[in-house]
Design a protein around this motif. Structure first.
Motif, PDB file in Angstrom:
ATOM      1  N   ALA A   1      -4.986 -34.447 101.429  1.00 32.55           N
ATOM      2  CA  ALA A   1      -3.593 -34.363 100.998  1.00 32.55           C
ATOM      3  C   ALA A   1      -2.918 -33.113 101.545  1.00 32.55           C
ATOM      4  O   ALA A   1      -1.754 -33.154 101.958  1.00 32.55           O
ATOM      5  N   THR A   2      -3.648 -32.009 101.598  1.00 34.26           N
ATOM      6  CA  THR A   2      -3.065 -30.748 102.057  1.00 34.26           C
ATOM      7  C   THR A   2      -2.745 -30.775 103.544  1.00 34.26           C
ATOM      8  O   THR A   2      -1.655 -30.388 103.975  1.00 34.26           O
ATOM      9  N   PHE A   3      -3.696 -31.232 104.358  1.00 37.28           N
ATOM     10  CA  PHE A   3      -3.552 -31.102 105.805  1.00 37.28           C
ATOM     11  C   PHE A   3      -2.982 -32.348 106.497  1.00 37.28           C
ATOM     12  O   PHE A   3      -2.456 -32.246 107.607  1.00 37.28           O
ATOM     13  N   PHE A   4      -3.063 -33.506 105.855  1.00 37.26           N
ATOM     14  CA  PHE A   4      -2.602 -34.726 106.512  1.00 37.26           C
ATOM     15  C   PHE A   4      -1.401 -35.375 105.827  1.00 37.26           C
ATOM     16  O   PHE A   4      -0.888 -36.364 106.317  1.00 37.26           O
ATOM     17  N   VAL A   5      -0.964 -34.805 104.713  1.00 36.97           N
ATOM     18  CA  VAL A   5       0.215 -35.327 104.025  1.00 36.97           C
ATOM     19  C   VAL A   5       1.210 -34.215 103.723  1.00 36.97           C
ATOM     20  O   VAL A   5       2.354 -34.231 104.183  1.00 36.97           O
ATOM     21  N   SER A   6       0.779 -33.226 102.953  1.00 36.05           N
ATOM     22  CA  SER A   6       1.696 -32.170 102.515  1.00 36.05           C
ATOM     23  C   SER A   6       2.224 -31.325 103.657  1.00 36.05           C
ATOM     24  O   SER A   6       3.244 -30.645 103.506  1.00 36.05           O
ATOM     25  N   SER A   7       1.561 -31.355 104.800  1.00 30.14           N
ATOM     26  CA  SER A   7       2.017 -30.582 105.944  1.00 30.14           C
ATOM     27  C   SER A   7       3.349 -31.097 106.495  1.00 30.14           C
ATOM     28  O   SER A   7       4.045 -30.377 107.211  1.00 30.14           O
ATOM     29  N   TRP A   8       3.715 -32.356 106.146  1.00 29.62           N
ATOM     30  CA  TRP A   8       4.982 -32.891 106.652  1.00 29.62           C
ATOM     31  C   TRP A   8       5.781 -33.674 105.611  1.00 29.62           C
ATOM     32  O   TRP A   8       6.926 -34.049 105.840  1.00 29.62           O
ATOM     33  N   SER A   9       5.198 -33.901 104.442  1.00 32.20           N
ATOM     34  CA  SER A   9       5.874 -34.742 103.444  1.00 32.20           C
ATOM     35  C   SER A   9       7.127 -34.092 102.866  1.00 32.20           C
ATOM     36  O   SER A   9       7.953 -34.775 102.251  1.00 32.20           O
ATOM     37  N   GLY A  10       7.294 -32.782 103.046  1.00 35.57           N
ATOM     38  CA  GLY A  10       8.504 -32.129 102.558  1.00 35.57           C
ATOM     39  C   GLY A  10       9.769 -32.730 103.144  1.00 35.57           C
ATOM     40  O   GLY A  10      10.813 -32.786 102.482  1.00 35.57           O
ATOM     41  N   HIS A  11       9.685 -33.202 104.398  1.00 35.64           N
ATOM     42  CA  HIS A  11      10.850 -33.844 105.024  1.00 35.64           C
ATOM     43  C   HIS A  11      11.206 -35.135 104.285  1.00 35.64           C
ATOM     44  O   HIS A  11      12.388 -35.445 104.097  1.00 35.64           O
ATOM     45  N   VAL A  12      10.184 -35.874 103.864  1.00 31.37           N
ATOM     46  CA  VAL A  12      10.424 -37.115 103.121  1.00 31.37           C
ATOM     47  C   VAL A  12      11.025 -36.797 101.757  1.00 31.37           C
ATOM     48  O   VAL A  12      11.942 -37.487 101.287  1.00 31.37           O
ATOM     49  N   VAL A  13      10.542 -35.742 101.122  1.00 27.34           N
ATOM     50  CA  VAL A  13      11.082 -35.329  99.822  1.00 27.34           C
ATOM     51  C   VAL A  13      12.562 -34.988  99.943  1.00 27.34           C
ATOM     52  O   VAL A  13      13.380 -35.404  99.113  1.00 27.34           O
TER      53      VAL A  13
ATOM     54  N   ASP B   1       6.021 -38.799  95.363  1.00 28.99           N
ATOM     55  CA  ASP B   1       6.674 -38.996  94.066  1.00 28.99           C
ATOM     56  C   ASP B   1       6.514 -37.765  93.172  1.00 28.99           C
ATOM     57  O   ASP B   1       7.457 -37.325  92.511  1.00 28.99           O
ATOM     58  N   GLY B   2       5.316 -37.172  93.170  1.00 31.43           N
ATOM     59  CA  GLY B   2       5.120 -35.960  92.387  1.00 31.43           C
ATOM     60  C   GLY B   2       5.874 -34.775  92.963  1.00 31.43           C
ATOM     61  O   GLY B   2       6.445 -33.956  92.229  1.00 31.43           O
ATOM     62  N   GLN B   3       5.890 -34.669  94.305  1.00 30.36           N
ATOM     63  CA  GLN B   3       6.623 -33.580  94.941  1.00 30.36           C
ATOM     64  C   GLN B   3       8.121 -33.698  94.670  1.00 30.36           C
ATOM     65  O   GLN B   3       8.800 -32.692  94.410  1.00 30.36           O
ATOM     66  N   LEU B   4       8.631 -34.930  94.693  1.00 27.93           N
ATOM     67  CA  LEU B   4      10.048 -35.142  94.401  1.00 27.93           C
ATOM     68  C   LEU B   4      10.363 -34.804  92.945  1.00 27.93           C
ATOM     69  O   LEU B   4      11.419 -34.239  92.640  1.00 27.93           O
ATOM     70  N   ALA B   5       9.437 -35.137  92.048  1.00 25.09           N
ATOM     71  CA  ALA B   5       9.638 -34.810  90.630  1.00 25.09           C
ATOM     72  C   ALA B   5       9.712 -33.304  90.436  1.00 25.09           C
ATOM     73  O   ALA B   5      10.545 -32.798  89.681  1.00 25.09           O
ATOM     74  N   ARG B   6       8.837 -32.574  91.116  1.00 21.37           N
ATOM     75  CA  ARG B   6       8.874 -31.111  91.000  1.00 21.37           C
ATOM     76  C   ARG B   6      10.120 -30.538  91.649  1.00 21.37           C
ATOM     77  O   ARG B   6      10.698 -29.579  91.148  1.00 21.37           O
ATOM     78  N   TYR B   7      10.535 -31.126  92.775  1.00 18.29           N
ATOM     79  CA  TYR B   7      11.703 -30.609  93.496  1.00 18.29           C
ATOM     80  C   TYR B   7      12.989 -30.853  92.710  1.00 18.29           C
ATOM     81  O   TYR B   7      13.852 -29.974  92.624  1.00 18.29           O
ATOM     82  N   THR B   8      13.121 -32.029  92.144  1.00 20.92           N
ATOM     83  CA  THR B   8      14.349 -32.363  91.411  1.00 20.92           C
ATOM     84  C   THR B   8      14.252 -32.017  89.923  1.00 20.92           C
ATOM     85  O   THR B   8      15.239 -32.068  89.203  1.00 20.92           O
ATOM     86  N   ARG B   9      13.023 -31.701  89.467  1.00 21.64           N
ATOM     87  CA  ARG B   9      12.763 -31.399  88.051  1.00 21.64           C
ATOM     88  C   ARG B   9      13.215 -32.539  87.139  1.00 21.64           C
ATOM     89  O   ARG B   9      13.831 -32.332  86.102  1.00 21.64           O
ATOM     90  N   LEU B  10      12.918 -33.739  87.578  1.00 17.77           N
ATOM     91  CA  LEU B  10      13.171 -34.943  86.779  1.00 17.77           C
ATOM     92  C   LEU B  10      11.825 -35.542  86.433  1.00 17.77           C
ATOM     93  O   LEU B  10      11.070 -35.931  87.311  1.00 17.77           O
ATOM     94  N   PHE B  11      11.519 -35.598  85.167  1.00 16.17           N
ATOM     95  CA  PHE B  11      10.207 -36.055  84.767  1.00 16.17           C
ATOM     96  C   PHE B  11      10.285 -36.657  83.372  1.00 16.17           C
ATOM     97  O   PHE B  11      11.199 -36.391  82.611  1.00 16.17           O
TER      98      PHE B  11
END
Length: 545
Positions: free
Chosen positions: A274-286, A339-349
């Motif tokens: 998750a750290t090296f193959f997803v989170s390294s670029w998923s911020g753009h999707v968020v 989905d979790g990153q977006l929840a943390r970014y928007t603080r909607l939970f």
């Protein structure tokens, strides 16, 4: 060597900050105490004093009453309705602590305590005050700094003051902490005990500038678990001179709060894949999802849809179909992280979002198992499929039961240690100092409250041998702590427990290159190793002191 903490949180449990639902978490607002008892709170900031700036920031956050403690009788008025506690200013450290205790005694939700001379990004304060779990946490950074703290596995395990040192410090406290509703009574008891000490002269010449540090140290000694809330690139500095205030304000402008907020939304200590193959670029999707106004639950739904499509392709059984299914499995996992990153970014939970995220993780995985089995052309695939499903279900059951048992044990331990909510019932709480104040001499030891029989004071900490963190617990626990110090072994420990990221990668790679039989054999083999590793580590931790 097994990790006594299982290295990663249980996958089936709600994440640290769960996914969003359409309804915010219903909870009492945080009551905030601002300790503006030093002249530094009156330093000039942007459009007023530092205290004015801080109370204005708090008014824009989801907090309740903002109680200001100062040495004068001036009533502080801010857009959020900040006010003095009482008609007169505080008379000293003991009075400061009693006012904190008074707020905690009447609070219906969490209580936050902030230094009045903070120069901070609003996002930094939000990291602490807008946490959906509303648990106990403190703003800290790793590295050298004052006042020192020791951070172990995401928790603050020790906090220093001018009265005593911290063994093995690896971080610094930044003058702001929040106490969850479950720990508010302990905060009140700790503040009252410290106030008694201050009045009796047990805290030496310590003044109100250290009230926050004393409270944090007392909470830790009372057995309260304090989450280490990292700042990342955000700033939260305590200043004492106008020059320091000006420099701190300039540093705030050097950081893009939106970018820092996005960085903070992406877990820095996730699994390897998750750290090296997803989170390294998923911020753009968020960022795109936020701009489109998507809610995390909607992203969870799309992730489920991709997993179902992957199962459909797998069921075809041809090589192109298996490769397509593997790509869809990867994309489904990407959105599972988003989905979790977006929840943390928007603080909607919401609780619904947490439940959906945990439930559909299992649904997606088992649907993919079904698709692989349907697409396999040979014989004997169904026993492997059922075996993999049973093994994974058993692992999740163990995760749930272990975490639940730990939570129950902690609650029972806290209740036993201080059923009346008084930290004086514990032998490791801040109490009267013996002898003169000096560095390295801990003023904390057991003391009785008026309702309890007197307890003989313990010898000062300087006379009590203490083990360093790396030497605590049994041999397995100590080895695990040593392995955590090296990045390679730390990542290997994360990989071996086969978290969901590694499982999805294993499914995708083996299905694309081989067939379903190889996929299930790999899941069963690695899964059994992971389960034995986790169980042995948890048993070792349970037996450690």
């Amino acid at each position: 060597m097994p990790d006594p903490d299982a290295s990663l949180p249980a996958e089936g449990l709600p994440p640290d900050i769960p996914s969003d639902g359409s309804t915010p978490v219903p909870a009492a607002r945080t009551a905030t105490v601002v300790l503006a008892t030093t002249d530094a709170a009156g330093l000039r900031g942007q459009g007023g004093t530092l205290l004015d700036r801080l109370t204005a920031q708090l008014s824009g956050l989801p907090t309740g009453d903002v109680h200001v403690v100062t040495r004068s009788g001036d009533v502080i008025r801010a857009p959020g309705g900040a006010y003095m506690i009482g008609s007169e200013g505080s008379g000293g450290l003991a009075d400061d602590l009693r006012r904190v205790a008074g707020v905690a005694r009447t609070a219906t939700g969490p209580v936050a305590v902030l230094a009045g001379n903070l120069v901070a990004h609003t996002e930094a304060l939000a990291l602490l005050l807008e946490r959906p779990g509303r648990d106990t946490g403190a703003l800290v950074t790793r590295g050298d700094g004052t006042p020192p703290v020791r951070i172990d596995r995401g928790l603050v395990s020790a906090a220093g003051t001018s009265l005593h040192d911290v063994e093995g410090p690896n971080g610094a406290f930044h003058g702001a902490f929040q106490v969850g509703a479950d720990d508010v009574r302990t905060l009140a008891a700790t503040a009252e005990t410290l106030a008694d000490l201050a009045e009796a002269g047990g805290l030496g010449t310590t003044d109100g500038a250290e009230a926050g540090e004393l409270l944090l140290s007392g909470l830790l000694r009372s057995g309260v678990a304090v989450r280490a809330v990292g700042l990342g690139r955000l700033r939260c500095d305590r200043v004492t001179t106008q020059e320091e205030a000006n420099a701190a304000l300039r540093r705030l402008s050097e950081v893009d709060e939106s970018e820092a907020r996005l960085d903070a939304a992406i877990k820095s200590d996730d699994g390897f894949f998750a750290t090296f193959f997803v989170s390294s670029w998923s911020g753009h999707v968020v960022r795109v999802a936020a701009l489109l106004g998507l809610r995390p639950n909607a992203v969870t739904g799309v992730s489920v849809g991709l997993a179902v499509l992957a199962a459909v392709w797998f069921s075809a059984g041809t090589r192109p179909a298996l490769v397509t299914g593997a790509v869809l499995v990867y994309l489904s996992f990407v959105l599972d992280c988003v989905d979790g990153q977006l929840a943390r970014y928007t603080r909607l939970f919401s609780p619904l979002g947490a439940w959906l995220d945990a439930t559909f993780d299992r649904v997606k995985e088992y649907v993919v198992y079904l698709g692989l089995a349907l697409g396999y052309q040979g014989e004997g695939i169904w026993p492997l499929t059922v075996g993999a499903l049973i093994l994974q279900t058993l692992r999740h059951t163990v995760d749930f039961s272990y975490v639940g048992a730990r939570a129950d044990a902690e609650r029972a331990g806290h209740a036993w240690a201080g059923a009346a909510g008084s930290p004086a019932a514990r032998s490791d709480v801040a109490v009267a100092a013996e002898g003169p104040r000096r560095r390295g001499r801990d003023p904390y030891g057991p003391v009785a409250t008026p309702a309890e029989p007197p307890v003989p004071p313990a010898p000062p900490a300087s006379q009590v041998p203490q083990e360093p963190p790396a030497r605590r617990g049994n041999a397995v626990v100590r080895l695990s702590h040593r392995l955590e110090q090296d990045s390679l072994t730390r990542w290997l420990k994360k990989i071996i427990v086969l978290p969901i990221g590694e499982r999805m990668a294993l499914i995708a790679v083996t299905a694309a290159l081989f067939d379903a039989r190889v996929t299930f054999l790999a899941l069963l083999g690695w899964g059994c190793v992971a389960m034995l590793y986790t169980l042995s580590g948890r048993v070792a931790r349970s037996m450690s002191r």
